[in-house]
Motif scaffolding. Structure first.
Motif, short mmCIF file in Angstrom:
data_model
loop_
_atom_site.label_atom_id
_atom_site.label_comp_id
_atom_site.label_asym_id
_atom_site.label_seq_id
_atom_site.Cartn_x
_atom_site.Cartn_y
_atom_site.Cartn_z
N ARG A 164 0.83 -1.19 0.00
CA ARG A 164 0.00 0.00 0.00
C ARG A 164 0.87 1.26 0.00
NH1 ARG A 164 -5.12 0.36 2.69
NH2 ARG A 164 -4.55 -1.56 3.78
N ALA A 165 0.49 2.26 -0.76
CA ALA A 165 1.19 3.55 -0.75
C ALA A 165 0.96 4.23 0.60
CB ALA A 165 0.70 4.44 -1.88
N GLU A 166 1.99 4.86 1.11
CA GLU A 166 1.87 5.46 2.43
C GLU A 166 1.06 6.76 2.37
OE1 GLU A 166 5.82 8.20 3.00
OE2 GLU A 166 6.00 6.07 3.48
N GLU A 167 0.56 7.13 3.54
CA GLU A 167 -0.20 8.37 3.64
C GLU A 167 0.67 9.54 3.19
OE1 GLU A 167 -2.79 10.86 7.00
OE2 GLU A 167 -1.75 8.99 7.52
N ASP A 185 -1.00 8.72 -1.09
CA ASP A 185 -2.06 7.78 -1.43
C ASP A 185 -3.22 8.42 -2.19
OD1 ASP A 185 -2.88 9.21 0.77
OD2 ASP A 185 -3.57 7.48 1.92
N ARG A 238 -2.22 4.07 -5.51
CA ARG A 238 -2.99 3.12 -4.70
C ARG A 238 -2.05 2.15 -4.00
NH1 ARG A 238 -8.15 -0.36 -6.94
NH2 ARG A 238 -9.21 -0.60 -4.93
N TRP A 239 -1.16 1.55 -4.76
CA TRP A 239 -0.16 0.66 -4.19
C TRP A 239 1.02 0.51 -5.14
CZ3 TRP A 239 -4.98 -2.45 -4.64
CH2 TRP A 239 -5.09 -3.07 -5.87
N THR A 258 8.49 6.45 -3.55
CA THR A 258 7.64 7.30 -2.72
C THR A 258 8.19 8.72 -2.64
OG1 THR A 258 6.89 5.41 -1.40
CG2 THR A 258 6.70 7.60 -0.39
#
Length: 264
Positions: A23-26, A29, A33-34, A144
């Motif tokens: 999952r992509a971090e806050e 996001d 999505r991921w 990220t």
């Protein structure tokens, strides 16, 4: 988010050498999505064909030979894996693809080179650390950090498109476009415009893709399930309608897919 672990979208997961979703971090996001990371190392002369029923979304993918933006697809896709390799991909949310490309519909069923040399350098260096989880984690961290600097703040329409995606992906009772319009408080025409601008596919195609993924997953995981029962639970009028969707998109009947997935 069960899609991270249940193999949804991967038609024959037992054939996949190594696959990881995270999952992509806050903070990013709203755009991603991921992340997904396959790795493979095959003997000389061997080819492994990976067939997927992709999520209705675009993907930004880093591999050793460069970075590519993959548009949404209208059916299944495949990649033939040979030798040793890897990929680090980001499944883009509607706001994410809108930040990278003005017309996802225009790159439907295709891929284009994407100019991101810093992303390519840092992710490639991380994946070069070897097979351990540490390299994979560093690659996702590098992706990220790049995303946090590269993506533009999502406007109100982009966030509404994200809401549309959340609704369709999470609520299996959504089987018609008018239901989406009612939930979002907008017209059917507005839903159609959102889907084209921020996904690149018609809204009904997005709905059916998620339902087909669910059907394939359930048929693969539980051979005892009655196909007509699955059809009814996923909002199809009857077994024949689900079978027609299967044949149109996957190229085979639900029963044949279930049989194939058991034989692998």
């Amino acid at each position: 988010m069960t899609e991270l672990t249940d193999g949804r979208g991967i038609l024959y997961p037992t054939k996949l050498p190594s696959f990881h979703r995270e999952r992509a971090e806050e903070g990013i996001d709203a755009w991603i999505r991921w992340f997904w990371v396959p790795r493979w190392e095959l003997p000389p002369g061997r080819t492994s064909r990976q067939r997927v029923l992709p999520f209705p979304a675009s993907n930004l993918v880093v591999q050793s030979d460069g970075v590519k933006l993959h548009g949404p697809t209208t059916g299944t896709s495949h990649q033939d894996l040979r030798g040793r390799g890897w990929a680090v991909g980001a499944s883009l949310r509607p706001a994410g693809i809108a930040s990278l490309h003005a017309d996802p519909h225009g790159i439907k069923n295709s891929e284009i080179a994407f100019d991101a040399p810093e992303l390519h350098t840092t992710v490639t260096a991380a994946m070069g650390k070897g097979k351990d989880t540490n390299g994979l984690e560093h690659a996702i961290v590098a992706f990220t950090e790049w995303a946090a600097e590269r993506f533009q703040a999502a406007d109100a329409n982009a966030m509404l498109a994200n809401e549309m995606e959340n609704l369709i992906s999470s609520d299996r009772t959504i089987v018609r476009v008018d239901q989406v319009a009612t939930h979002l408080g907008i017209s059917i025409r507005a839903v159609q415009r959102l889907a084209r601008r921020y996904v690149g596919l018609p809204p009904l195609a997005i709905i059916r893709r998620y339902r087909l993924q669910e059907a394939a997953l359930r048929l693969r995981q539980d051979p005892s399930l009655n196909i007509a029962h699955v059809s009814a639970e996923l909002g199809y009028a009857d077994h024949a309608h689900l079978a027609a969707d299967f044949r149109k998109v996957l190229g085979l009947a639900p029963s044949a897919y279930r049989s194939d997935s058991r034989d692998i």
